[in-house]
Enzyme design. Sequence first.
Site, PDB file in Angstrom:
ATOM      1  N   ARG A 263      12.545  -7.603  -3.000  1.00  0.00           N
ATOM      2  CA  ARG A 263      12.124  -8.535  -2.666  1.00  0.00           C
ATOM      3  C   ARG A 263      10.884  -9.995  -3.062  1.00  0.00           C
ATOM      4  O   ARG A 263      10.542  -9.317  -4.660  1.00  0.00           O
ATOM      5  CB  ARG A 263      10.802  -8.509  -1.295  1.00  0.00           C
ATOM      6  CG  ARG A 263      10.712  -7.699  -0.541  1.00  0.00           C
ATOM      7  CD  ARG A 263      10.467  -7.455   0.667  1.00  0.00           C
ATOM      8  NE  ARG A 263      11.228  -6.338   1.996  1.00  0.00           N
ATOM      9  CZ  ARG A 263      10.404  -5.926   2.795  1.00  0.00           C
ATOM     10  NH1 ARG A 263       8.652  -6.294   3.094  1.00  0.00           N
ATOM     11  NH2 ARG A 263      10.246  -5.115   3.859  1.00  0.00           N
ATOM     12  N   ARG A 278       0.827  -5.738  -3.795  1.00  0.00           N
ATOM     13  CA  ARG A 278       2.414  -7.030  -3.517  1.00  0.00           C
ATOM     14  C   ARG A 278       3.397  -6.184  -4.491  1.00  0.00           C
ATOM     15  O   ARG A 278       2.948  -6.151  -5.425  1.00  0.00           O
ATOM     16  CB  ARG A 278       1.831  -7.861  -3.170  1.00  0.00           C
ATOM     17  CG  ARG A 278       1.689  -8.916  -2.131  1.00  0.00           C
ATOM     18  CD  ARG A 278       1.056 -10.432  -2.400  1.00  0.00           C
ATOM     19  NE  ARG A 278       1.241 -10.671  -0.857  1.00  0.00           N
ATOM     20  CZ  ARG A 278       2.073 -11.248   0.313  1.00  0.00           C
ATOM     21  NH1 ARG A 278       2.859 -10.435   0.143  1.00  0.00           N
ATOM     22  NH2 ARG A 278       1.883 -11.300   1.702  1.00  0.00           N
ATOM     23  N   GLU A 350      -1.131  -4.671   6.215  1.00  0.00           N
ATOM     24  CA  GLU A 350      -0.136  -3.857   7.168  1.00  0.00           C
ATOM     25  C   GLU A 350       0.698  -2.565   6.198  1.00  0.00           C
ATOM     26  O   GLU A 350       1.434  -2.595   5.117  1.00  0.00           O
ATOM     27  CB  GLU A 350       0.851  -4.885   7.025  1.00  0.00           C
ATOM     28  CG  GLU A 350       2.166  -4.166   8.379  1.00  0.00           C
ATOM     29  CD  GLU A 350       3.766  -4.702   7.528  1.00  0.00           C
ATOM     30  OE1 GLU A 350       4.213  -4.009   7.320  1.00  0.00           O
ATOM     31  OE2 GLU A 350       3.629  -5.159   6.434  1.00  0.00           O
ATOM     32  N   SER A 353       5.964  -2.248  10.320  1.00  0.00           N
ATOM     33  CA  SER A 353       5.872  -3.134  11.835  1.00  0.00           C
ATOM     34  C   SER A 353       7.220  -2.801  12.259  1.00  0.00           C
ATOM     35  O   SER A 353       8.322  -2.499  11.551  1.00  0.00           O
ATOM     36  CB  SER A 353       6.652  -4.087  10.742  1.00  0.00           C
ATOM     37  OG  SER A 353       5.454  -5.687  10.623  1.00  0.00           O
ATOM     38  N   ARG A 391       1.123   0.381  -0.127  1.00  0.00           N
ATOM     39  CA  ARG A 391      -0.297  -0.238   1.035  1.00  0.00           C
ATOM     40  C   ARG A 391      -0.747   1.693   0.725  1.00  0.00           C
ATOM     41  O   ARG A 391      -1.863   1.111   1.371  1.00  0.00           O
ATOM     42  CB  ARG A 391       0.477  -0.734   2.415  1.00  0.00           C
ATOM     43  CG  ARG A 391       0.365  -2.112   1.127  1.00  0.00           C
ATOM     44  CD  ARG A 391       0.482  -3.698   1.795  1.00  0.00           C
ATOM     45  NE  ARG A 391       0.977  -4.626   1.736  1.00  0.00           N
ATOM     46  CZ  ARG A 391       1.241  -5.542   1.995  1.00  0.00           C
ATOM     47  NH1 ARG A 391       1.330  -5.681   3.629  1.00  0.00           N
ATOM     48  NH2 ARG A 391       1.893  -6.942   1.456  1.00  0.00           N
TER      49      ARG A 391
END
Length: 426
Positions: A263, A278, A350, A353, A391
């Site tokens: 990403r 990130r 998070e 999801s 994470r």
Amino acid sequence: MLDVALIRQDPERVDRALRKRAVDADLAHFLAMDTDLRRVRTQTEELRAERKKLSREVAQLEPASAQAAALRAESKTVGERLSGLETRLAGLEAACRDFLDGLPNLPDDDVAPGGKENNEVVRSAGEPPEFGFQPRDHVDLAQRLALIDYERGVKLGGSGHWLYRGNGALLEWALLNHFVDAHLRDGYEFVLPPHLLTYEAGYTAGQFPKFADDVFALEQGTRGPQRFLLPTSETALVNLHRDETLREEELPKKYFAYSPCYRKEIGGYRSAERGTLRGHQFDKVEMFQFTRPEQSEAAHAELLGKAEKLVAELGLHYRITRLAAEDTSAAMCKTYDVEVFLPSIDAYVEVSSVSNARDYQARRGNIRYRPAQGRPAFVHTLNASGLATSRLLPAILEQHQQEDGSVTVPEALRTWVKTDVLVPPS
């Protein structure tokens, strides 16, 4: 893609739902184009039929006869009119398709309007850890324990990359093994997808054309990225049955996949973005289901329960949040985030999801099922991270740290990590 029939029948409902996402779509303009499209399509079909009729009549006459010549002249006139209508039809079809391609999914009625500020915490599990000492953050712990090499990760891949080493690599792989075992026990089929995907895959997932700039493109085509690195296994899994009609008894189909995710997210120096929180590449196991519409709600609850159980088995404090409309992915009608607590930033991040797209992706990918009675219908598609690791590892380090700088390994992972406690290398 939204159901055109719904827009025609209840444009006010569609408009209200889109406004929850702060999307102001000119539905009146679309409906006018749609009416024109249907009119021109009918006229085109009528002229095609007329031209075929004239051709049959000419074939039954003497080629040199005056009547045949008159019919050929009439057929030429019809052909010229048809050519103009076909050009008009193609333009209207493209304009209507472009309009529909740009519309996001309609959020469910219980999804709050607005952005992140309106996200709703549904429940939480456990309490934030309390330390009788000054706790360290995950970056400090990872470096002290020689788990992650940030500097060499940047040297190899540039900003936004890191390198797992030693027990850090074992801990990362242990998480993935734990998730794989859990999904196999629950009857999900394991898939290892290609890391390079085509434009059609991005379109079906709902990422293209609007979000084409968010992926790492390797080849550009006329419509956008012709081939790109997959941003999540969901993009691959939703395409497994593209342009297929499944049998009703096959549903639900349950899959899970492992892949790195690529990403265009940039790591930063702020505490909320440090370390592995990130980056351009991270590991994730993704769950996916194809269901009948009436199975959709139960499937969503099942996926959420599975993601939540995986976090609980790691002994982490977490919470479940229902996302507001603007914070929900464009292809989804409802999303729950599973968020773990990170003491160093006193915030939740998070790790999963859990989303329901209903028939939005199925319409884009032409994925149907054939019921025992009635016509083929679109399936519903659902996905959930099961789980993302970049994470989770920081949360494990921070929530399970000890005063001496060591970290207790969650019991569920000890088979693969080969130790109960992570300690600094001698």
